[in-house]
Motif scaffolding. Structure first.
Motif, PDB file in Angstrom:
ATOM      1  N   PRO A 116      38.556  57.054  48.273  1.00 31.76           N
ATOM      2  CA  PRO A 116      38.948  56.599  49.613  1.00 31.76           C
ATOM      3  C   PRO A 116      37.762  56.603  50.566  1.00 31.76           C
ATOM      4  O   PRO A 116      36.866  57.456  50.481  1.00 31.76           O
ATOM      5  CB  PRO A 116      40.007  57.618  50.039  1.00 31.76           C
ATOM      6  CG  PRO A 116      40.541  58.167  48.765  1.00 31.76           C
ATOM      7  CD  PRO A 116      39.374  58.188  47.814  1.00 31.76           C
ATOM      8  N   ALA A 186      40.460  52.513  45.294  1.00 29.55           N
ATOM      9  CA  ALA A 186      41.214  53.530  46.037  1.00 29.55           C
ATOM     10  C   ALA A 186      41.606  53.096  47.439  1.00 29.55           C
ATOM     11  O   ALA A 186      42.399  53.784  48.083  1.00 29.55           O
ATOM     12  CB  ALA A 186      40.398  54.822  46.118  1.00 29.55           C
ATOM     13  N   ASN A 187      41.080  51.976  47.934  1.00 22.90           N
ATOM     14  CA  ASN A 187      41.321  51.620  49.338  1.00 22.90           C
ATOM     15  C   ASN A 187      42.309  50.475  49.554  1.00 22.90           C
ATOM     16  O   ASN A 187      42.952  50.415  50.590  1.00 22.90           O
ATOM     17  CB  ASN A 187      39.994  51.230  50.010  1.00 22.90           C
ATOM     18  CG  ASN A 187      39.076  52.413  50.178  1.00 22.90           C
ATOM     19  OD1 ASN A 187      39.478  53.461  50.676  1.00 22.90           O
ATOM     20  ND2 ASN A 187      37.836  52.267  49.750  1.00 22.90           N
TER      21      ASN A 187
END
Length: 363
Positions: A116, A186-187
């Motif tokens: 992230p 992850a984003n």
């Protein structure tokens, strides 16, 4: 490719990294679009430019230090946004952020980071960082990523504008590239989406990503993004004087001359050949950054002489990451800084600002 124990140049890092990264991941990192002519053209362009050395200049204290959008940097070498750093090392973008910070460099994480963006920011500490973006169909989801970057302390947004569709990556197609669970982005997607796609492999992630990208955006849409965030906006993927002028007219803080590392249009024009016309069109109204094929301090000096304010390196940072984690990234960046400062001494240009067009000629 020869193997080395102690890397002395970026070619050495490449050889060591290739031995550490599995073949399909290596092809994803190293490959370009189509016949990879643009990939080759980026490097070939440097061979056509020669440096002109000046002598009897005081070069006893050469420094590559520079300033970019208010950031004091150890050198004009920036870590470019590249996806999926866990392909190269388990600590991925966290290690890259630490390595860049230790080298006094600016890092631009990709929206396709394996960690992230908040975690990447924390890993880099107080070091400067910009966040790379692709424009998403879902404006609120896109805005949420922008808001997260703003809240996490990123100091600029870098919108990649040369990927309305993804270029034909033949190496990946032939390998039937599949992302492992630990290399998923992850984003972009919610946790539940990631849990679902883990069992479906990279094809599901790739399809979801492509569907998320908005190929309909135009220059007029930039106003929405600038209203959404107070952060300076940088456009990455400018490759003509016409678009450089439009970028300035739309108030961008900087532009990056780039052909996506040769991964989009299989175009034989190298970015170094494009750089002078873009610099002329911008006429000093905003910083011009350069991306594409930089492998030595000599290359950095050439790009600066042709008008770039800084250069981006993507694959070399991944080589350093694969070889030594955060320390390997630091070593790559410091190696480029040391090489640049040596070249500066040899051409009689003791500061970055002193490297101008008179330092080069067509070979």
């Amino acid at each position: 490719m020869r193997m080395v124990d102690q890397p002395l140049c970026l070619d050495d890092f490449e050889a060591l990294a290739r031995a550490k990264i599995r073949q399909d991941y290596w092809d994803y990192i190293a490959g370009g679009a189509g016949a990879e002519r643009a990939l080759a053209a980026n490097r070939a362009a440097f061979a056509r430019i020669a440096l002109r050395p000046r002598v009897l200049v005081d070069v006893s204290a050469c420094t590559a230090a520079t300033t970019l959008l208010g950031h004091e940097l150890a050198s004009p070498v920036v870590v470019a946004p590249t996806a999926y750093h866990r392909m190269s090392h388990p600590e991925g973008e966290l290690a890259t952020a630490r390595g860049a910070a230790d080298a006094g460099a600016l890092y631009i994480p990709s929206i396709f980071s394996n960690y992230p963006l908040e975690d990447v920011a924390a890993a880099g500490g107080a070091a400067p960082r910009w966040q790379q973006l692709y424009w998403l169909h879902d404006r609120e989801a896109f805005g949420a990523v922008v808001d997260r970057a703003t809240a996490a302390g990123y100091s600029a947004l870098v919108l990649t504008v040369d990927a309305p569709v993804i270029g034909l990556r033949l190496r990946d197609a032939r390998n039937a590239l599949t992302l492992d669970a630990d290399t998923l982005p992850a984003n972009l997607f919610a946790a539940q989406d990631l849990l679902t796609t883990r069992s479906e492999g990279s094809s599901a992630v790739a399809t979801q990503s492509l569907q998320a990208f908005d190929a309909s955006i135009t220059w007029d849409d930039l106003a929405w993004l600038r209203d959404r965030s107070p952060l300076p906006l940088v456009l990455k993927g400018i490759a003509t004087a016409e678009d450089a002028r439009l970028a300035v007219e739309h108030g961008v803080a900087a532009i990056v001359v780039s052909n996506h590392g040769g991964r989009q249009l299989d175009n034989p024009i190298g970015t170094l050949d494009i750089l002078p016309e873009v610099v002329e069109a911008v006429a000093g109204r905003c910083p011009v950054l350069f991306d594409g094929g930089v492998r030595t301090g000599h290359d950095v000096a050439v790009a600066l002489a042709l008008g770039a304010d800084a250069v981006l390196v993507g694959r070399p940072a991944l080589w350093g990451l694969a070889v030594g984690g955060a320390a390997g990234v630091t070593q790559v960046l410091r190696l480029l800084q040391t090489e640049l400062e040596r070249v500066m001494a040899l051409i009689g240009r003791p500061t970055v600002e002193s490297i101008d067009a008179s330092a080069v000629r067509r070979a």
